[in-house]
Design an enzyme around this catalytic site. Sequence first.
Site, PDB file in Angstrom:
ATOM      1  N   HIS A 160       7.046   7.365  -3.047  1.00  0.00           N
ATOM      2  CA  HIS A 160       6.842   6.988  -1.643  1.00  0.00           C
ATOM      3  C   HIS A 160       7.859   5.930  -1.226  1.00  0.00           C
ATOM      4  CE1 HIS A 160       4.507   3.279  -2.700  1.00  0.00           C
ATOM      5  NE2 HIS A 160       3.970   4.020  -3.647  1.00  0.00           N
ATOM      6  N   ASP A 176       7.404   3.776   1.290  1.00  0.00           N
ATOM      7  CA  ASP A 176       6.794   2.629   1.983  1.00  0.00           C
ATOM      8  C   ASP A 176       6.242   1.608   0.993  1.00  0.00           C
ATOM      9  OD1 ASP A 176       4.861   4.538   1.174  1.00  0.00           O
ATOM     10  OD2 ASP A 176       3.385   3.736   2.561  1.00  0.00           O
ATOM     11  N   GLU A 180       5.427   6.326  -9.820  1.00  0.00           N
ATOM     12  CA  GLU A 180       4.613   5.115  -9.598  1.00  0.00           C
ATOM     13  C   GLU A 180       4.630   4.263 -10.864  1.00  0.00           C
ATOM     14  OE1 GLU A 180       2.964   4.084  -6.959  1.00  0.00           O
ATOM     15  OE2 GLU A 180       2.454   5.826  -5.728  1.00  0.00           O
ATOM     16  N   GLU A 194       2.373   6.538   2.138  1.00  0.00           N
ATOM     17  CA  GLU A 194       1.494   6.727   0.969  1.00  0.00           C
ATOM     18  C   GLU A 194       0.446   5.625   0.916  1.00  0.00           C
ATOM     19  OE1 GLU A 194       0.090   6.170  -3.217  1.00  0.00           O
ATOM     20  OE2 GLU A 194       1.196   4.743  -1.997  1.00  0.00           O
ATOM     21  N   GLU A 195       0.857   4.424   1.311  1.00  0.00           N
ATOM     22  CA  GLU A 195      -0.037   3.269   1.167  1.00  0.00           C
ATOM     23  C   GLU A 195      -1.196   3.270   2.161  1.00  0.00           C
ATOM     24  OE1 GLU A 195       0.045   1.528  -1.337  1.00  0.00           O
ATOM     25  OE2 GLU A 195       2.077   1.187  -2.065  1.00  0.00           O
ATOM     26  N   ASP A 201       6.601  -0.962  -7.007  1.00  0.00           N
ATOM     27  CA  ASP A 201       5.753  -0.002  -6.257  1.00  0.00           C
ATOM     28  C   ASP A 201       6.361   0.269  -4.888  1.00  0.00           C
ATOM     29  OD1 ASP A 201       3.720   1.636  -5.491  1.00  0.00           O
ATOM     30  OD2 ASP A 201       2.314   0.033  -5.056  1.00  0.00           O
TER      31      ASP A 201
HETATM   32 ZN   LIG Z   1       2.722   3.147  -5.102  1.00  0.00          ZN
END
Ligand SMILES: [Zn+2]
Length: 384
Positions: free
Chosen positions: A79, A81, A168, A143-144, A111
Site C-alpha cells: 500500500h 498510504d 507488510e 489500505e489504512e 509500514d
Molecule cells: Zn501496512
Amino acid sequence: MNQLPGFTDALKQLIASPSISSTQTRWDQGNLAIIQLLATWFEQLGFSVDIQKVPQTRDKYNLLAKLGSGEGGLLLAGHSDTVPFDENRWHSDPHKILNKDDRFYGLGTCDMKGFFAFVLQACKGLTAKQLKKPLYILATADEETTMAGARFFIKKQLMKPDVAIIGEPTNLVPVIMHKGHMSHRISIQGKSGHSSKPSLGVNAIEIMHLVIGKLLVLKEQLAKDFVNKSFDVTAPTLNLGAIKGGDNANRICGHCELDIDMRSLPGMTDAHLINLLAETLKPLAEKFPHRISFDELHPSSPSFEQKQPSEFVSFAEELSGHQCCAVNYATEAPYIQQLGCQTIVMGPGSIDQAHQPNEYLAHSEIQKTEAILLKMIQHYCLKA
Ligand SMILES: [Zn+2]
C-alpha cells in the site's frame, strides 16, 4: 534518462511524499505524488505502468507496473498510504528520513513505503527479454482506512499471477493467515417519556440489556464452536466496544446504541457471522418489532488463509529462514488472493513499529530483504 535512486535516496523520496489516509478529512491526503514517483521509476526500468483512479475515494490512485508478458508470474504488492502521526511524540520530522543508530526513521519506513525502495533495487537491470513470466508491482490506495484500492483492483481482475507477496512488515516471516474484521452498530429505538410513567414509554436501555445478554451467549458459543490453533487467540472474538444511550435520570431512555466488533477465523465468511448475529437477536427482534436494527460501521475485511502445503510457502520459508505463521492484524491479502494466486504477507521491519511514533526500518533488514526479492524474481520470472 534520469539516474534511478539507490536504496537510501529512494526511501528518502518515498517518505518525503506524504500520503496519509484517514477517515478524518483534516488528515486525509491524496496519494498521486507517490504513485507518480513510482511510475517514473518503473517506467525508466522498462515496465508498462497503469495508474487507476480509485472510485469513491478522495483523489486516490492505484499503480500497476508490469515487466514481461504471458501468464502467471510474480506480484509484489503493497500500500502507498500511511496512517496519520502524532507530532508531539515524534523526535524528528516524520516526512524526512533520519539515518541514526543503524535505523532509518520516518513515517512509512516499515509500514510500508520502504518496501517499494527494496523492490526498485531488485528490479534494476532486469529486462523483459530475461523473463519467462511477468513481474508485477502493485501499489494500492487507502489500505489504512477502507482498503478501497485493493477492493477496486481485484474487481478488474487484470491479471492472474502464480504467486503474490505483500510486503507488510513481518520481520520477513511468511504470514499465511489472519483473522477478518467487521464492526457493527446495534441501535435500539425506544420511546421516551417521564420516568414516573413507565407504561407510557419503551426503555431502550432495558432492551439493550437483553441484547447484551444474547451477545454474551453468542460470544461463548463462538469460542466453543470454532477453534484455530494457529492463532494466540484461537477463537473468533466478539467485543462490546462502546455504548451510548439516554440523557437524563428522570427520562425513559428513547434511544440506545452499542458498537461491537467481531474477528472471524479463516474459513468463516462475513455472511456466516452476520447470520449468527441475526439469529442471536431474532427472538428479541420478534418480541420488540421495529425497535432493533444493526448496521455496518466500516466496510468489513475478510479473513485470510494460504492453504498448505504450498510450494510457494515452503520456498519463502527456505529463503527467509522462518516458519510461516498466523498474525492478528488484517491486510490486503484476502483481496489479492482473489486474483487466483498463492499469496503470502512477508516484508522487512516489525509490525511493532507500524503506526507508532518514531517508526523505523533497521539497516540490518536491507541485505536480507534484497536477497529474498532477487531470489523470488529469479525463481518465478527469470528464464533458466
Ligand atoms: Zn501496512
